[in-house]
Motif scaffolding. Structure first.
Motif, PDB file in Angstrom:
ATOM      1  N   MET A 193      -5.685  -6.032   8.491  1.00 54.01           N
ATOM      2  CA  MET A 193      -5.039  -4.732   8.678  1.00 54.01           C
ATOM      3  C   MET A 193      -4.081  -4.449   7.522  1.00 54.01           C
ATOM      4  N   ASP A 194      -4.064  -3.223   7.053  1.00 57.98           N
ATOM      5  CA  ASP A 194      -3.120  -2.798   6.027  1.00 57.98           C
ATOM      6  C   ASP A 194      -1.711  -2.878   6.607  1.00 57.98           C
ATOM      7  N   GLU A 195      -0.866  -3.718   6.012  1.00 57.79           N
ATOM      8  CA  GLU A 195       0.479  -3.921   6.558  1.00 57.79           C
ATOM      9  C   GLU A 195       1.300  -2.639   6.583  1.00 57.79           C
ATOM     10  N   THR A 196       1.072  -1.775   5.613  1.00 60.43           N
ATOM     11  CA  THR A 196       1.870  -0.549   5.579  1.00 60.43           C
ATOM     12  C   THR A 196       1.566   0.347   6.769  1.00 60.43           C
ATOM     13  N   LEU A 197       0.360   0.231   7.327  1.00 63.50           N
ATOM     14  CA  LEU A 197      -0.054   1.097   8.432  1.00 63.50           C
ATOM     15  C   LEU A 197       0.063   0.401   9.785  1.00 63.50           C
ATOM     16  N   HIS A 198       0.853  -0.642   9.856  1.00 64.15           N
ATOM     17  CA  HIS A 198       1.096  -1.309  11.133  1.00 64.15           C
ATOM     18  C   HIS A 198       1.585  -0.273  12.150  1.00 64.15           C
ATOM     19  N   PRO A 199       1.120  -0.355  13.393  1.00 61.99           N
ATOM     20  CA  PRO A 199       1.517   0.659  14.384  1.00 61.99           C
ATOM     21  C   PRO A 199       3.024   0.737  14.635  1.00 61.99           C
ATOM     22  N   ARG A 200       3.768  -0.302  14.268  1.00 63.47           N
ATOM     23  CA  ARG A 200       5.226  -0.265  14.443  1.00 63.47           C
ATOM     24  C   ARG A 200       5.944   0.300  13.213  1.00 63.47           C
ATOM     25  N   ARG A 201       5.193   0.564  12.164  1.00 60.15           N
ATOM     26  CA  ARG A 201       5.828   0.927  10.895  1.00 60.15           C
ATOM     27  C   ARG A 201       6.633   2.229  11.002  1.00 60.15           C
ATOM     28  N   ARG A 202       5.970   3.285  11.416  1.00 59.03           N
ATOM     29  CA  ARG A 202       6.641   4.591  11.469  1.00 59.03           C
ATOM     30  C   ARG A 202       7.166   4.868  12.862  1.00 59.03           C
ATOM     31  N   LEU A 203       8.412   5.319  12.934  1.00 59.91           N
ATOM     32  CA  LEU A 203       9.008   5.695  14.206  1.00 59.91           C
ATOM     33  C   LEU A 203       8.822   7.194  14.416  1.00 59.91           C
ATOM     34  N   GLU A 204       8.294   7.558  15.575  1.00 55.09           N
ATOM     35  CA  GLU A 204       8.121   8.980  15.908  1.00 55.09           C
ATOM     36  C   GLU A 204       9.474   9.521  16.354  1.00 55.09           C
ATOM     37  N   ILE A 205      10.160  10.174  15.444  1.00 53.63           N
ATOM     38  CA  ILE A 205      11.507  10.659  15.690  1.00 53.63           C
ATOM     39  C   ILE A 205      11.528  12.172  15.524  1.00 53.63           C
ATOM     40  N   GLU A 206      11.835  12.880  16.588  1.00 49.50           N
ATOM     41  CA  GLU A 206      11.867  14.338  16.537  1.00 49.50           C
ATOM     42  C   GLU A 206      12.958  14.828  15.589  1.00 49.50           C
ATOM     43  N   GLY A 207      12.539  15.638  14.605  1.00 54.83           N
ATOM     44  CA  GLY A 207      13.498  16.173  13.649  1.00 54.83           C
ATOM     45  C   GLY A 207      13.494  15.456  12.310  1.00 54.83           C
ATOM     46  N   ALA A 208      12.736  14.388  12.200  1.00 51.02           N
ATOM     47  CA  ALA A 208      12.567  13.675  10.927  1.00 51.02           C
ATOM     48  C   ALA A 208      11.097  13.304  10.793  1.00 51.02           C
ATOM     49  N   HIS A 209      10.655  13.094   9.563  1.00 48.66           N
ATOM     50  CA  HIS A 209       9.226  12.853   9.328  1.00 48.66           C
ATOM     51  C   HIS A 209       8.919  11.444   8.814  1.00 48.66           C
ATOM     52  N   ASN A 210       9.903  10.792   8.214  1.00 52.14           N
ATOM     53  CA  ASN A 210       9.608   9.616   7.392  1.00 52.14           C
ATOM     54  C   ASN A 210      10.517   8.441   7.731  1.00 52.14           C
ATOM     55  N   VAL A 211      10.700   8.210   9.035  1.00 51.21           N
ATOM     56  CA  VAL A 211      11.519   7.080   9.487  1.00 51.21           C
ATOM     57  C   VAL A 211      10.620   5.861   9.656  1.00 51.21           C
ATOM     58  N   ARG A 212      10.896   4.822   8.874  1.00 51.30           N
ATOM     59  CA  ARG A 212      10.011   3.653   8.856  1.00 51.30           C
ATOM     60  C   ARG A 212      10.801   2.352   8.898  1.00 51.30           C
ATOM     61  N   ASP A 213      10.222   1.377   9.579  1.00 48.64           N
ATOM     62  CA  ASP A 213      10.815   0.049   9.697  1.00 48.64           C
ATOM     63  C   ASP A 213      10.248  -0.831   8.572  1.00 48.64           C
ATOM     64  N   LEU A 214      11.114  -1.617   7.933  1.00 45.83           N
ATOM     65  CA  LEU A 214      10.667  -2.501   6.854  1.00 45.83           C
ATOM     66  C   LEU A 214      10.187  -3.851   7.366  1.00 45.83           C
ATOM     67  N   GLY A 215      10.001  -3.973   8.666  1.00 46.38           N
ATOM     68  CA  GLY A 215       9.538  -5.235   9.226  1.00 46.38           C
ATOM     69  C   GLY A 215       8.045  -5.452   9.067  1.00 46.38           C
ATOM     70  N   GLY A 216       7.618  -6.709   9.312  1.00 40.54           N
ATOM     71  CA  GLY A 216       6.196  -7.029   9.383  1.00 40.54           C
ATOM     72  C   GLY A 216       5.487  -7.256   8.075  1.00 40.54           C
ATOM     73  N   TYR A 217       6.212  -7.278   6.959  1.00 39.67           N
ATOM     74  CA  TYR A 217       5.562  -7.526   5.670  1.00 39.67           C
ATOM     75  C   TYR A 217       5.553  -9.018   5.366  1.00 39.67           C
ATOM     76  N   ARG A 218       4.396  -9.520   4.950  1.00 47.86           N
ATOM     77  CA  ARG A 218       4.281 -10.929   4.561  1.00 47.86           C
ATOM     78  C   ARG A 218       5.028 -11.175   3.254  1.00 47.86           C
ATOM     79  N   THR A 219       5.685 -12.320   3.167  1.00 50.40           N
ATOM     80  CA  THR A 219       6.357 -12.726   1.943  1.00 50.40           C
ATOM     81  C   THR A 219       5.503 -13.758   1.212  1.00 50.40           C
ATOM     82  N   ARG A 220       5.868 -14.016  -0.025  1.00 48.76           N
ATOM     83  CA  ARG A 220       5.073 -14.946  -0.829  1.00 48.76           C
ATOM     84  C   ARG A 220       5.049 -16.358  -0.248  1.00 48.76           C
TER      85      ARG A 220
END
Length: 250
Positions: free
Chosen positions: A1-28
């Protein structure tokens, strides 16, 4: 799965469009970034009461507003006077236009954007240090930082945090470009929208090509020896760098 498109990535927040959590990304080194620690966002001035409650329920503790003073006056952050969160106005690039080195007119979009970002990082080190230092003090509470569209100033701070966490450069670049998926629709409603931009891929190509952030990270490597060396130059202590990593990495 594309990590950027994880279902938890974007928060559905009324009045804003681009609220995103930086969690869930694999590190080296095989770890992952924590969810519910650092959120990146566009302007919060139109948040409904339910949206504010949703963010508080998500654990929001600190809000850092990266915008210029005139932006905060024209569109005040809904949390600016809140007793529920700590609000900080940390104007990332200042109120005066920055004088940057000229760039060839035939430079492509990602080179022009990267040129501006590199200029911000070179000339606004004190401000960047204050922003990251404030985030280092948050601890295990959720902190949100934002500008107007959640792309430029917010994108730079996100890239620095993810790099300190050990997230690969390609992932950092993809996270930067993800803004196109969420800001294209509101862009298309603008009366001065470019008619040639019809899809999120068109928007990304012009306004947030992932290659931009690769050039920025390369700039920091060449001039400062990498992101960690840069943030030290910006004023962060070893303790603050360590706390940022501890907060963001599982």
């Amino acid at each position: 799965m594309d990590e950027t498109l994880h279902p938890r990535r974007r928060l559905e927040i009324e009045g804003a469009h681009n609220v995103r959590d930086l969690g869930g990304y694999r590190t080296r080194d095989g770890n992952r970034t924590r969810w519910m620690r650092f959120l990146r966002a566009d302007s919060l001035h139109l948040l409904s009461s339910d949206a504010r409650t949703a963010l508080l329920d998500y654990g929001l503790h600190t809000v850092i507003d990266l915008r210029r003073t005139n932006e905060t006056r024209a569109a005040p952050n809904v949390f600016a006077r809140s007793s529920s969160v700590k609000y900080h106005h940390l104007n990332m690039i200042g109120d005066e236009d920055l004088v940057l080195k000229p760039i060839p007119e035939n430079a492509g979009p990602f080179r022009r954007i990267a040129h501006s970002y590199c200029g911000f990082l070179d000339k606004c080190q004190v401000q960047v240090g204050r922003i990251l230092g404030t985030l280092a003090d948050v601890g295990n509470q959720a902190a949100l930082f934002h500008c107007a569209g959640g792309k430029d100033r917010t994108g730079i701070i996100s890239a620095l945090l993810l790099s300190l966490a050990g997230v690969p450069e390609e992932t950092i670049a993809a996270d930067y470009g993800l803004t196109a998926r969420y800001m294209t629709a509101p862009y298309l409603t603008h009366p001065e929208a470019d008619p040639e931009i019809r899809t999120w891929a068109d928007y990304q190509r012009v306004y947030c090509p992932p290659e931009t952030m690769l050039l920025v990270l390369d700039h920091l490597e060449r001039l400062y020896g990498g992101v960690e060396s840069y943030v030290r130059t910006a004023g962060l202590s070893e303790d603050q760098i360590g706390r940022l990593r501890d907060t963001l990495v599982e």
